[in-house]
Design a protein around this motif. Structure first.
Motif, mmCIF file in Angstrom:
data_model
loop_
_atom_site.group_PDB
_atom_site.id
_atom_site.type_symbol
_atom_site.label_atom_id
_atom_site.label_comp_id
_atom_site.label_asym_id
_atom_site.label_seq_id
_atom_site.Cartn_x
_atom_site.Cartn_y
_atom_site.Cartn_z
ATOM 1 N N ALA A 1 -24.766 1.641 9.515
ATOM 2 C CA ALA A 1 -23.791 2.699 9.267
ATOM 3 C C ALA A 1 -24.458 4.071 9.290
ATOM 4 O O ALA A 1 -23.912 5.031 9.830
ATOM 5 C CB ALA A 1 -23.096 2.472 7.924
ATOM 6 N N LEU A 2 -25.661 4.154 8.703
ATOM 7 C CA LEU A 2 -26.396 5.415 8.712
ATOM 8 C C LEU A 2 -26.734 5.837 10.135
ATOM 9 O O LEU A 2 -26.611 7.019 10.489
ATOM 10 C CB LEU A 2 -27.685 5.290 7.905
ATOM 11 N N ALA A 3 -27.161 4.891 10.938
ATOM 12 C CA ALA A 3 -27.509 5.201 12.330
ATOM 13 C C ALA A 3 -26.284 5.704 13.086
ATOM 14 O O ALA A 3 -26.378 6.662 13.864
ATOM 15 C CB ALA A 3 -28.081 3.963 13.009
ATOM 16 N N PHE A 4 -25.130 5.089 12.840
ATOM 17 C CA PHE A 4 -23.905 5.517 13.523
ATOM 18 C C PHE A 4 -23.503 6.920 13.092
ATOM 19 O O PHE A 4 -23.172 7.772 13.927
ATOM 20 C CB PHE A 4 -22.769 4.535 13.224
ATOM 21 N N VAL A 5 -23.518 7.158 11.781
ATOM 22 C CA VAL A 5 -23.124 8.478 11.262
ATOM 23 C C VAL A 5 -24.072 9.561 11.774
ATOM 24 O O VAL A 5 -23.647 10.650 12.168
ATOM 25 C CB VAL A 5 -23.091 8.460 9.718
ATOM 26 N N SER A 6 -25.367 9.260 11.762
ATOM 27 C CA SER A 6 -26.351 10.237 12.218
ATOM 28 C C SER A 6 -26.184 10.547 13.699
ATOM 29 O O SER A 6 -26.270 11.705 14.120
ATOM 30 C CB SER A 6 -27.765 9.722 11.952
ATOM 31 N N ALA A 7 -25.943 9.506 14.496
ATOM 32 C CA ALA A 7 -25.736 9.723 15.929
ATOM 33 C C ALA A 7 -24.485 10.553 16.177
ATOM 34 O O ALA A 7 -24.473 11.443 17.044
ATOM 35 C CB ALA A 7 -25.643 8.375 16.640
ATOM 36 N N ALA A 8 -23.433 10.286 15.409
ATOM 37 C CA ALA A 8 -22.189 11.049 15.563
ATOM 38 C C ALA A 8 -22.396 12.509 15.183
ATOM 39 O O ALA A 8 -21.900 13.414 15.858
ATOM 40 C CB ALA A 8 -21.092 10.421 14.710
ATOM 41 N N ALA A 9 -23.149 12.747 14.090
ATOM 42 C CA ALA A 9 -23.403 14.125 13.651
ATOM 43 C C ALA A 9 -24.244 14.877 14.674
ATOM 44 O O ALA A 9 -24.011 16.062 14.936
ATOM 45 C CB ALA A 9 -24.096 14.115 12.290
ATOM 46 N N ARG A 10 -25.221 14.193 15.262
ATOM 47 C CA ARG A 10 -26.070 14.841 16.261
ATOM 48 C C ARG A 10 -25.294 15.169 17.533
ATOM 49 O O ARG A 10 -25.652 16.086 18.265
ATOM 50 C CB ARG A 10 -27.250 13.932 16.593
ATOM 51 N N ALA A 11 -24.251 14.394 17.806
ATOM 52 C CA ALA A 11 -23.473 14.614 19.024
ATOM 53 C C ALA A 11 -22.556 15.823 18.922
ATOM 54 O O ALA A 11 -22.077 16.327 19.938
ATOM 55 C CB ALA A 11 -22.642 13.372 19.345
ATOM 56 N N LEU A 12 -22.309 16.303 17.696
ATOM 57 C CA LEU A 12 -21.419 17.448 17.523
ATOM 58 C C LEU A 12 -22.105 18.716 18.025
ATOM 59 O O LEU A 12 -23.237 19.005 17.641
ATOM 60 C CB LEU A 12 -21.046 17.615 16.049
ATOM 61 N N PRO A 13 -21.445 19.500 18.865
ATOM 62 C CA PRO A 13 -22.038 20.760 19.335
ATOM 63 C C PRO A 13 -22.038 21.794 18.215
ATOM 64 O O PRO A 13 -20.979 22.113 17.661
ATOM 65 C CB PRO A 13 -21.117 21.172 20.488
ATOM 66 N N THR A 14 -23.207 22.314 17.880
ATOM 67 C CA THR A 14 -23.332 23.236 16.747
ATOM 68 C C THR A 14 -22.492 24.496 16.940
ATOM 69 O O THR A 14 -21.780 24.920 16.038
ATOM 70 C CB THR A 14 -24.808 23.616 16.545
ATOM 71 N N PHE A 15 -22.585 25.087 18.125
ATOM 72 C CA PHE A 15 -21.844 26.320 18.360
ATOM 73 C C PHE A 15 -20.340 26.062 18.377
ATOM 74 O O PHE A 15 -19.558 26.864 17.853
ATOM 75 C CB PHE A 15 -22.277 26.966 19.678
ATOM 76 N N GLY A 16 -19.945 24.946 18.963
ATOM 77 C CA GLY A 16 -18.521 24.600 18.966
ATOM 78 C C GLY A 16 -17.991 24.393 17.561
ATOM 79 O O GLY A 16 -16.873 24.814 17.228
ATOM 80 N N LEU A 17 -18.795 23.736 16.722
ATOM 81 C CA LEU A 17 -18.391 23.522 15.332
ATOM 82 C C LEU A 17 -18.315 24.852 14.583
ATOM 83 O O LEU A 17 -17.435 25.051 13.738
ATOM 84 C CB LEU A 17 -19.391 22.581 14.657
ATOM 85 N N LEU A 18 -19.228 25.765 14.896
ATOM 86 C CA LEU A 18 -19.193 27.098 14.289
ATOM 87 C C LEU A 18 -17.884 27.806 14.623
ATOM 88 O O LEU A 18 -17.223 28.373 13.733
ATOM 89 C CB LEU A 18 -20.375 27.933 14.776
ATOM 90 N N VAL A 19 -17.500 27.782 15.879
ATOM 91 C CA VAL A 19 -16.261 28.432 16.305
ATOM 92 C C VAL A 19 -15.060 27.798 15.617
ATOM 93 O O VAL A 19 -14.151 28.488 15.134
ATOM 94 C CB VAL A 19 -16.110 28.372 17.840
ATOM 95 N N LEU A 20 -15.050 26.470 15.552
ATOM 96 C CA LEU A 20 -13.945 25.755 14.907
ATOM 97 C C LEU A 20 -13.843 26.139 13.436
ATOM 98 O O LEU A 20 -12.747 26.415 12.917
ATOM 99 C CB LEU A 20 -14.150 24.248 15.058
ATOM 100 N N MET A 21 -14.988 26.167 12.726
ATOM 101 C CA MET A 21 -14.985 26.530 11.313
ATOM 102 C C MET A 21 -14.572 27.988 11.106
ATOM 103 O O MET A 21 -13.892 28.329 10.137
ATOM 104 C CB MET A 21 -16.386 26.304 10.720
ATOM 105 N N PHE A 22 -14.971 28.849 12.041
ATOM 106 C CA PHE A 22 -14.601 30.261 11.938
ATOM 107 C C PHE A 22 -13.089 30.441 12.094
ATOM 108 O O PHE A 22 -12.467 31.197 11.348
ATOM 109 C CB PHE A 22 -15.344 31.060 13.011
#
Length: 224
Positions: free
Chosen positions: A61-82
């Motif tokens: 489960a940790l490996a899956f969650v970590s892989a999913a988190a790493r796949a998220l684009p940082t800049f895209g997530l920044l824009v979404l949160m903004f």
């Protein structure tokens, strides 16, 4: 002008060392963002990694969650949160924390799992509680690897915290964003250089912490 000339011009310009846009102020802002993000990520990742590493459960489960988190684009997530949260520090903290949790989580889990079982079994045979075994036996033996996960997360945060400037915050990324907008490449190179220097300082800090916190015997065994 070449890169070295840009660097020299940026750091020898006295105007860059004063005021709200001065290097000391921007570096201090960058450090604040980075320390806050690393603290939150460590508060989330370390306990989960320690407990799952000690029990040996939840690794997949940790490996899956970590892989999913790493796949998220940082800049895209920044824009979404903004867009969702508006101006402020929180839209910056979310992508930085998401970026930092996977290396802390996975490295801590693996560090505890690879501890020599002999002292663990001996401690259990002496009647020590599972909590004491984790904190007094496994964590000291795994500390060097745990610190390596924190170091990786810290370097990623420091290198990525420049995104704060894209949502009107400060930090050394301010020089990069403003420099690109103004076509002032002296500022761009200066901001990139400050980011690289801060990342190198992270390495030095964690090397010093490792030398002081990890026992020589553990360091020699890991090196071997």
């Amino acid at each position: 002008m070449n890169v070295l000339n840009f660097i020299e011009s940026f750091f020898t310009n006295s105007a860059h060392w004063r005021g709200y846009d001065g290097i000391p102020q921007r570096v201090w802002e960058h450090i604040q963002y980075s320390v806050a993000a690393l603290s939150i990520a460590a508060a989330v990742g370390l306990p989960i990694g320690l407990v799952t590493g000690h029990t040996g459960r939840g690794g997949n489960a940790l490996a899956f969650v970590s892989a999913a988190a790493r796949a998220l684009p940082t800049f895209g997530l920044l824009v979404l949160m903004f867009v969702w949260l508006g101006l402020g520090v929180l839209p910056v903290m979310v992508p930085l924390v998401v970026l930092a949790i996977p290396p802390i989580l996975i490295t801590t889990y693996e560090a505890v799992r690879t501890v020599d079982p002999s002292p663990v079994d001996a401690a259990r045979g002496m009647g020590m509680s599972e909590g004491k075994i984790l904190l007094q036996v496994e964590v000291p033996a795994a500390l060097q690897l745990i610190l390596s996960g924190l170091r990786s997360a810290a370097i990623q945060i420091v290198s990525t915290a420049t995104i704060a400037a894209y949502v009107s915050l400060g930090g050394v990324g301010r020089y990069i964003v403003d420099g690109l907008y103004q076509r002032n490449y002296e500022k761009v190179v200066g901001g990139a250089t400050l980011t690289a220097v801060l990342a190198l300082l992270v390495l030095v800090v964690f090397w010093a912490v490792g030398r002081g916190a990890v026992s020589p015997g553990v360091r020699r065994r890991r090196a071997a």
